[in-house]
Design an enzyme around this catalytic site. Sequence first.
Site, PDB file in Angstrom:
ATOM      1  N   ASN A  96      -7.484  -5.514  -0.277  1.00 10.25           N
ATOM      2  CA  ASN A  96      -6.375  -4.567  -0.270  1.00 10.25           C
ATOM      3  C   ASN A  96      -6.100  -4.184  -1.711  1.00 10.25           C
ATOM      4  O   ASN A  96      -5.925  -5.051  -2.545  1.00 10.25           O
ATOM      5  CB  ASN A  96      -5.134  -5.232   0.354  1.00 10.25           C
ATOM      6  CG  ASN A  96      -3.872  -4.379   0.213  1.00 10.25           C
ATOM      7  OD1 ASN A  96      -2.770  -4.905   0.098  1.00 10.25           O
ATOM      8  ND2 ASN A  96      -4.007  -3.079   0.219  1.00 10.25           N
ATOM      9  N   TYR A 101       9.066   0.829   1.396  1.00  9.73           N
ATOM     10  CA  TYR A 101       8.506   1.451   2.577  1.00  9.73           C
ATOM     11  C   TYR A 101       7.401   0.662   3.276  1.00  9.73           C
ATOM     12  O   TYR A 101       7.385   0.555   4.498  1.00  9.73           O
ATOM     13  CB  TYR A 101       7.943   2.820   2.174  1.00  9.73           C
ATOM     14  CG  TYR A 101       7.053   3.473   3.195  1.00  9.73           C
ATOM     15  CD1 TYR A 101       7.601   4.028   4.348  1.00  9.73           C
ATOM     16  CD2 TYR A 101       5.670   3.524   3.025  1.00  9.73           C
ATOM     17  CE1 TYR A 101       6.776   4.627   5.297  1.00  9.73           C
ATOM     18  CE2 TYR A 101       4.854   4.126   3.972  1.00  9.73           C
ATOM     19  CZ  TYR A 101       5.418   4.674   5.104  1.00  9.73           C
ATOM     20  OH  TYR A 101       4.619   5.256   6.035  1.00  9.73           O
ATOM     21  N   GLY A 129      -2.498  -0.345   7.953  1.00 11.26           N
ATOM     22  CA  GLY A 129      -3.717   0.448   8.015  1.00 11.26           C
ATOM     23  C   GLY A 129      -4.123   0.688   9.443  1.00 11.26           C
ATOM     24  O   GLY A 129      -4.233  -0.260  10.221  1.00 11.26           O
ATOM     25  N   CYS A 163      -3.833  -1.236   2.894  1.00 15.74           N
ATOM     26  CA  CYS A 163      -4.631  -2.075   3.803  1.00 15.74           C
ATOM     27  C   CYS A 163      -3.931  -3.408   4.028  1.00 15.74           C
ATOM     28  O   CYS A 163      -3.010  -3.774   3.304  1.00 15.74           O
ATOM     29  CB  CYS A 163      -6.006  -2.334   3.205  1.00 15.74           C
ATOM     30  SG  CYS A 163      -6.918  -0.825   2.853  1.00 15.74           S
TER      31      CYS A 163
END
Length: 456
Positions: A106, A246, A29, A1
């Site tokens: 998050n 990533y 997200g 998130c």
Amino acid sequence: CGVFGMFSPEPLDLAWFTYLGLFALQHRGQEAAGMCVSDGEKFHVEKDLGLVTQVFDERRLDSVRLANARVSIGHVRYSTTGSNLRFNAQPLTTRTNKGILGLAHNGNFVNAREVRNDMLMQGALFQTTNDSEVMLNLIARESHMDLVEATAAAMKRLKGGFACVLMSRTQLLGFRDPNGVRPLVIGQRDDHAYVIASEPCALYAVGARLIRDVQPGELVWIDRTGLHSMMVAPRQPTPCAFEWIYFARSDSQLDGADAHESRIRMGHQLAREHPVDADIVVPVPDSGIGAAIGYARESGIPFDYGLYKNPYAGRTFIAPTQEARELKVKMKLSPTSAVRGKRVVLVDDSIVRGTTSRQIVNLLREAGALEVHFRVSSPPIKHPCFYGIDTAARKELVASTHSIEEIRDLIGADTLTFISEQGIREAVGGPGLCLACFNGEYPAGTPLLNDVDKLA
Ligand code: 5GP
Ligand code: SF4
Ligand code: MG
């Protein structure tokens, strides 16, 4: 998130700024988006399933807009459970003796269920199964404390990896778990407005500059008198390695380490650890680009775009089912003529289920690649993440049930190798890192065993 919060001593169009910040965080997200805006009296909330631009069309944005807005928060959600229900959208709001509060969060608390059960025994009520509600309820319960003290108390009670923004009508708070597993940064604009966000790109999107990271274990709050801070727990930094591998945008700098540069160093490292005789280095776009640049530079093998990525396609893993993910790969990627008759080094950031990778190898072979040597800029993912990155349940993680040779065979590559854990540490630099999904050592704790459907 992704989370975003903004405080301005003077009226600003915070609905618009929050929209811009969330748009910059969209990669974190894509399932739901929402925001709260307050002018000190009114408190507007809007949230729904969808991309930022879908949820906030002009009419919706107008409905949260306040002429004298001073505080706002926002959230983009990506499902960690596959339950993309509207009531799971954030921010979450509640009424307390400290006034109405909004929370955007998050990460994951590993002990939310125990804390919730304790609170239920004491008569607390819950509307959702959402972790964030436990946090909000804990804060609300400390009715004798002010908002900052109550938030600090809740931070101490909850364990796991989390980065949150919280607002009342007059204050913006931001806080990070003691391990700093999830990122959170602070920015400032010339007009004395402050911004707190998951990544620096959201600061730049609203014309703010990066001041610093929120420290692991730190609680910051902003009000008319400026920015304040308190260390709630001693810092034991082990930020999530996956942010650099990533998840974070490549223009982000987190905890002093630049994402793009880290990815390039991962590529250099991968080439040193796993050299191969080949004609071109091809990234799986976009997530493999940084590491492929590094691999090409270190090996001297030319970099080329062997895969075209449709820029209108989103991140593939967001699709909830296997069939949907496979169709989305075709929507997203197709081979270019660069691979015809070539021995290809194919570089990607990770192998999770192995299904995307198999399709990509197949695409390259159909397009005439002679050999495909798969190089992965993360170690094999063998363990679930309990701190908010959805790498899938353990039984879906191909590396938890297969040897590297079996995975190589499954995806149809000529060779397959992964970067070492030490290689990741060196590429990112800095203090500690969470590498739990690779080595099973969870720095911020794990849920009780009976809670862990993910371990199945
Ligand atoms: P796979 O071959 O494991 O199906 O897909 C690997 C590629 O998809 C990588 O490029 C990775 O970035 C992305 N990916 C696929 N599924 C997931 C997932 O569940 N979580 C994350 N973080 N990335 C995924
Ligand atoms: Fe990141 Fe993996 Fe740790 Fe989860 S387990 S926080 S994905 S490094
Ligand atoms: Mg990818």
